[in-house]
Scaffold this motif. Structure first.
Motif, PDB file in Angstrom:
ATOM      1  N   CYS A   1       5.834   7.018  -3.900  1.00 24.61           N
ATOM      2  CA  CYS A   1       5.390   8.099  -4.791  1.00 24.61           C
ATOM      3  C   CYS A   1       6.547   8.578  -5.663  1.00 24.61           C
ATOM      4  O   CYS A   1       6.337   9.033  -6.784  1.00 24.61           O
ATOM      5  CB  CYS A   1       4.806   9.260  -3.987  1.00 24.61           C
ATOM      6  SG  CYS A   1       5.909   9.936  -2.738  1.00 24.61           S
TER       7      CYS A   1
ATOM      8  N   CYS B   1       7.664   5.867   2.619  1.00 28.11           N
ATOM      9  CA  CYS B   1       7.992   4.635   1.906  1.00 28.11           C
ATOM     10  C   CYS B   1       8.703   4.927   0.589  1.00 28.11           C
ATOM     11  O   CYS B   1       9.341   4.060   0.011  1.00 28.11           O
ATOM     12  CB  CYS B   1       6.725   3.828   1.645  1.00 28.11           C
ATOM     13  SG  CYS B   1       5.581   4.653   0.520  1.00 28.11           S
ATOM     14  N   GLY B   2       8.542   6.147   0.084  1.00 30.37           N
ATOM     15  CA  GLY B   2       9.206   6.515  -1.163  1.00 30.37           C
ATOM     16  C   GLY B   2       8.549   5.972  -2.417  1.00 30.37           C
ATOM     17  O   GLY B   2       9.077   6.096  -3.519  1.00 30.37           O
TER      18      GLY B   2
ATOM     19  N   GLN C   1       0.092  15.661   4.630  1.00 27.38           N
ATOM     20  CA  GLN C   1       1.436  15.127   4.423  1.00 27.38           C
ATOM     21  C   GLN C   1       1.966  14.512   5.720  1.00 27.38           C
ATOM     22  O   GLN C   1       2.835  13.647   5.702  1.00 27.38           O
ATOM     23  CB  GLN C   1       2.387  16.212   3.907  1.00 27.38           C
ATOM     24  CG  GLN C   1       3.698  15.671   3.352  1.00 27.38           C
ATOM     25  CD  GLN C   1       3.501  14.742   2.163  1.00 27.38           C
ATOM     26  OE1 GLN C   1       2.807  15.079   1.213  1.00 27.38           O
ATOM     27  NE2 GLN C   1       4.089  13.553   2.225  1.00 27.38           N
TER      28      GLN C   1
ATOM     29  N   CYS D   1       2.352  10.756   6.161  1.00 24.80           N
ATOM     30  CA  CYS D   1       3.366  10.064   5.352  1.00 24.80           C
ATOM     31  C   CYS D   1       4.205   9.083   6.169  1.00 24.80           C
ATOM     32  O   CYS D   1       4.685   9.408   7.247  1.00 24.80           O
ATOM     33  CB  CYS D   1       4.272  11.129   4.731  1.00 24.80           C
ATOM     34  SG  CYS D   1       5.666  10.522   3.784  1.00 24.80           S
ATOM     35  N   VAL D   2       4.371   7.866   5.632  1.00 26.65           N
ATOM     36  CA  VAL D   2       5.215   6.872   6.302  1.00 26.65           C
ATOM     37  C   VAL D   2       6.600   6.765   5.649  1.00 26.65           C
ATOM     38  O   VAL D   2       7.381   5.890   5.985  1.00 26.65           O
ATOM     39  CB  VAL D   2       4.550   5.477   6.356  1.00 26.65           C
ATOM     40  CG1 VAL D   2       3.243   5.546   7.137  1.00 26.65           C
ATOM     41  CG2 VAL D   2       4.314   4.903   4.965  1.00 26.65           C
TER      42      VAL D   2
ATOM     43  N   ILE E   1      -1.483  13.981  -2.830  1.00 29.06           N
ATOM     44  CA  ILE E   1      -0.220  14.679  -3.098  1.00 29.06           C
ATOM     45  C   ILE E   1      -0.366  15.676  -4.247  1.00 29.06           C
ATOM     46  O   ILE E   1       0.095  16.813  -4.160  1.00 29.06           O
ATOM     47  CB  ILE E   1       0.887  13.653  -3.432  1.00 29.06           C
ATOM     48  CG1 ILE E   1       1.000  12.623  -2.302  1.00 29.06           C
ATOM     49  CG2 ILE E   1       2.227  14.340  -3.656  1.00 29.06           C
ATOM     50  CD1 ILE E   1       1.875  11.436  -2.621  1.00 29.06           C
TER      51      ILE E   1
ATOM     52  N   CYS F   1       0.233   6.074  -3.109  1.00 27.87           N
ATOM     53  CA  CYS F   1       0.482   6.320  -1.685  1.00 27.87           C
ATOM     54  C   CYS F   1      -0.319   5.373  -0.790  1.00 27.87           C
ATOM     55  O   CYS F   1      -1.536   5.302  -0.902  1.00 27.87           O
ATOM     56  CB  CYS F   1       0.137   7.768  -1.348  1.00 27.87           C
ATOM     57  SG  CYS F   1       0.367   8.155   0.397  1.00 27.87           S
ATOM     58  N   PRO F   2       0.358   4.667   0.101  1.00 24.01           N
ATOM     59  CA  PRO F   2      -0.354   3.710   0.957  1.00 24.01           C
ATOM     60  C   PRO F   2      -1.366   4.384   1.876  1.00 24.01           C
ATOM     61  O   PRO F   2      -2.349   3.762   2.261  1.00 24.01           O
ATOM     62  CB  PRO F   2       0.767   3.062   1.778  1.00 24.01           C
ATOM     63  CG  PRO F   2       1.907   4.018   1.718  1.00 24.01           C
ATOM     64  CD  PRO F   2       1.797   4.671   0.375  1.00 24.01           C
TER      65      PRO F   2
HETATM   66  S1  SF4 Z   1       3.847   7.306  -1.124  1.00 23.12           S
HETATM   67 FE1  SF4 Z   1       5.052   9.181  -0.756  1.00 23.12          FE
HETATM   68  S2  SF4 Z   1       3.646  10.512   0.395  1.00 23.12           S
HETATM   69 FE2  SF4 Z   1       2.761   8.463   0.495  1.00 23.12          FE
HETATM   70  S3  SF4 Z   1       3.579   7.591   2.393  1.00 23.12           S
HETATM   71 FE3  SF4 Z   1       5.001   6.954   0.773  1.00 23.12          FE
HETATM   72  S4  SF4 Z   1       6.592   8.582   0.760  1.00 23.12           S
HETATM   73 FE4  SF4 Z   1       4.833   9.386   1.908  1.00 23.12          FE
END
Ligand code: SF4
Lengths: 312, 393
Positions: B316, B313-314, B307, B310-311, B376, B370-371
């Motif tokens: 997910c 990005c939201g 985890q 994680c960047v 997850i 997820c980039p």
């Molecule tokens: S998709 Fe979710 S878990 Fe993956 S980087 Fe974006 S916020 Fe983080």
């Protein structure tokens, strides 16, 4: 919330210990459908269902029963009195008869489809044990590992080298998860959709929209075969907005813990699918039951029945 | 079950359901479009996964290097082991009776910074419009990038008017204009600006942020004191790496090209008179960077380590079949949805995350979205396993 997650997990564990199944069901639930077929009880390839299809009629009844508990004292007490609760549940559960007949037709169709492709399967009858998929998903790892070893041993003892599975959960367990839990696991595992021979496409049966189950699409790469098979059986296969690797869940996996949420998810998916066609084809008994249960006029068919020409 | 009460309420909230349905569809289509038209971004995301993996593997060293680099650019580094220490450090720097402007920062929310500074007798304002609305409502951010995703325009107007913003008319444009005037005045007068960061470059001490509203550049650029609160997992080796992280975050949030990528390395300065460097030109006179651990270092080598890649990005969240019915009412007190589960376990309470993880379908759409390919759903299963075996929830 009909059942607290920990109570649900305890209920599942308790049932496994009592009957070898995650929910109350008769001891011949897995193989009753195959009795009249008289398949060889040893050999390879071995058809192994893992009982998921067969358990669905009992799951539906059980969930109806537990949803009635929502907000009652029983649900909060369940954690403490799970032994009592299990017995209570066992008495109350009668399978959904319509669904029971349906899944038996699906399983018999699968045997017929395999025969048509020239594949004669053995079937382990009493050893068509539950795969443990739900134990794994819940994180009941010790129970799962025990079950995985038991299943592997039973299949090997019946001479299986190649195993043919019928649903995505059991396929995923045996092919991708068992090898991590069972030392020396050496069975070749394929879904029946991967072994059926594909006929050239033909037209005439109309349009269906395909609902990819998450496990086939994202983990097991069973994506193109079902489409080719349906086309070979005369269907025009339409794609929903979200399909293949980015397919959208039917909501089924949380039906037991959060039925309202599961229903909402199913409705979202149904709306999206029916934008393409009102005839929806599923490849998984959980998807079938959850979409069918939330359908409002859409028709849901299991792929096996369409391929076998048993349902149009 | 208490953890699910909030979820059940969310399910009954028609307005929320409608807003989330709309927002998730538009976000999904936007990100798809960005990725389809610019295939190089998916490649960049793979590279960022490797960058972050390498960074986590040598994090102690990078923290050390980042602190030295920060000193070299005349910023003051701090290290906060936990939320309380972070509040204490920032509280001391700010003091009381100040006007403080914040740019949306999940790290600030994680340590409860706004409430803490208010309790010390400061006037504190969020400057990201969505976050301001959340502040005015007294709720919590409902998505990592779009915190007010649950609100209708009517609600937004109502909140802005109540706060004293002059909204003329009923259009969204009017609301934005009013918020601009309202916040402008605060930003100009502010004594302190507090931001987060998308990444911190260990080689240079440069903070990289990405945004569309331009509030981060104002908050980090106008007040005399700039404080950045940066979780240690955001440290990467080089400034180039940091920019790549920001680009990927923006792309997978569907904001591409991002309107602004800001690089800030130390307080403002000038050497225009006799080539003598003086700190505090038009921007901050002082800059402090608080590196926040709060469970991250301990998460290395454990089941939730990934985890840390994680960047934020939201994506997910917008792609999750459960989250689109709950927003951040599910997933944890600060971080929500799929990414929220492991973040809650790392920064808050594993057992609470464990209970919440039973709502996860295990469908794996988040993994696919997820980039940086964080597994997850696998971690959610691990949370369930541990909840059932370690503590009986
Ligand atoms: S998709 Fe979710 S878990 Fe993956 S980087 Fe974006 S916020 Fe983080």
């Amino acid at each position: 919330m009909p059942l607290e997650p920990a109570a649900a997990a305890q209920l599942v564990a308790e049932n496994m210990r009592r009957s070898g199944f995650p929910l109350p069901a008769p001891s011949d639930v897995a193989y009753a459908w195959a009795r009249p077929l008289n398949l060889p009880a040893r050999g390879s390839p071995m058809l192994y269902t893992g009982a998921l299809y067969q358990l669905m009629p009992y799951a539906v009844s059980l969930l109806e029963y537990t949803s009635r508990l929502e907000g009652t004292a029983v649900s909060s007490l369940a954690l403490k009195v799970s032994r009592y609760f299990t017995q209570l549940a066992a008495i109350a559960i009668r399978p959904d008869e319509r669904l029971k007949a349906y899944v038996e037709r699906v399983l018999r169709s699968i045997v017929r489809l395999l025969e048509r492709s020239g594949i004669k399967v053995a079937y382990p009858y009493e050893d068509d044990l539950y795969s443990g998929a739900l134990l794994y998903d819940l994180g009941l790892d010790e129970l799962f590992a025990e079950q995985a070893k038991k299943v592997y041993k039973a299949l090997k003892a019946r001479g299986a080298q190649e195993v043919i599975t019928v649903d995505p959960h059991t396929t995923h367990m045996l092919r991708s998860i068992y090898p991590k839990y069972v030392d020396g696991f050496d069975l070749t595992v394929r879904s029946y959709l991967e072994v059926l021979s594909v006929s050239p496409s033909q037209a005439g049966k109309g349009e269906v929209v395909i609902h990819d189950p998450c496990l086939y699409a994202r983990w097991e790469n069973v994506v193109e075969q079902p489409r080719r098979l349906l086309e070979g059986a005369g269907y025009q296969v339409l794609e929903p907005r979200r399909s293949r690797r980015m397919t959208y869940c039917c909501g089924g996996p949380i039906e037991g813990i959060a039925p309202k949420m599961a229903k909402k998810i199913a409705r979202v998916r149904l709306a999206e699918l029916s934008e393409r066609s009102k005839h929806i084809v599923t490849l998984c008994p959980i998807c079938y039951v959850n979409l069918w249960g939330a359908a409002e006029g859409e028709k849901v068919s299991d792929i096996a029945l369409l391929l076998a020409g048993e349902e149009g | 079950m208490k953890a699910f009460e909030e979820v059940n309420r969310a399910l009954e909230d028609e307005e929320l359901q409608l807003a989330l349905g709309k927002a998730s569809l538009s976000s999904q289509l936007k990100v798809e479009e960005v990725l389809r038209s610019r295939p190089e971004l998916a490649e960049l995301a793979k590279e960022v996964r490797e960058i972050k993996k390498r960074s986590i593997a040598r994090l102690d060293e990078l923290i050390e290097q980042a602190m030295n680099s920060l000193r070299a650019v005349k910023a003051t580094p701090h290290f906060a082991e936990g939320a309380e220490r972070a509040r204490e450090i920032v509280g001391k720097l700010v003091g009381s009776g100040k006007l403080v402007v914040l740019s949306k920062s999940m790290a600030a929310a994680e340590v409860g910074l706004r409430e803490h500074l208010q309790s010390l007798g400061n006037e504190v304002w969020e400057t990201d419009l969505g976050e301001l609305l959340v502040q005015l409502e007294g709720s919590k951010p409902m998505h990592t990038i779009t915190p007010a995703v649950h609100m209708t325009r009517r609600r937004a107007m109502e909140l802005l008017r109540k706060a004293g913003a002059r909204v003329e008319g009923e259009s969204i444009e009017a609301a934005v204009r009013a918020a601009r005037e309202f916040l402008r005045e605060k930003i100009v007068r502010a004594h302190v600006g507090i931001t987060g960061a998308n990444a911190l470059a260990a080689d240079t001490g440069a903070l990289v942020t990405v945004e569309n509203e331009s509030n981060i550049r104002l908050v980090s650029g106008a007040p005399p004191l700039h404080i950045a609160i940066v979780p240690v997992d955001k440290i990467v080796p080089t400034l180039m790496d940091a920019v790549k992280v920001a680009m990927v975050q923006a792309a997978y949030a569907g904001l591409y090209p991002p309107t602004y990528i800001n690089i800030v390395a130390g307080p403002s300065s000038t050497a225009d008179i006799e080539r003598t460097r003086v700190y505090g030109a038009q921007g901050p006179v002082e800059q402090h960077v608080v590196l926040l651990d709060n469970g991250r270092l301990a998460a290395r080598g454990g089941p939730f380590e990934e985890q840390l890649l994680c960047v934020r990005c939201g994506r997910c969240q917008y792609e999750c079949p459960v989250w689109v019915h709950t927003a951040n009412h599910w997933g944890g007190p600060v971080y929500g949805g799929p990414m929220g589960l492991a973040w809650t376990a790392i920064t808050h309470d594993e057992l609470e995350a464990g209970k919440l993880s039973f709502l996860c379908l295990g469908c794996g759409r988040c993994d696919e979205a997820c980039p940086v390919s964080i597994p997850i759903s696998r971690m959610a299963r691990e949370l369930r396993r541990r909840a059932l075996t370690l503590g009986k929830p």
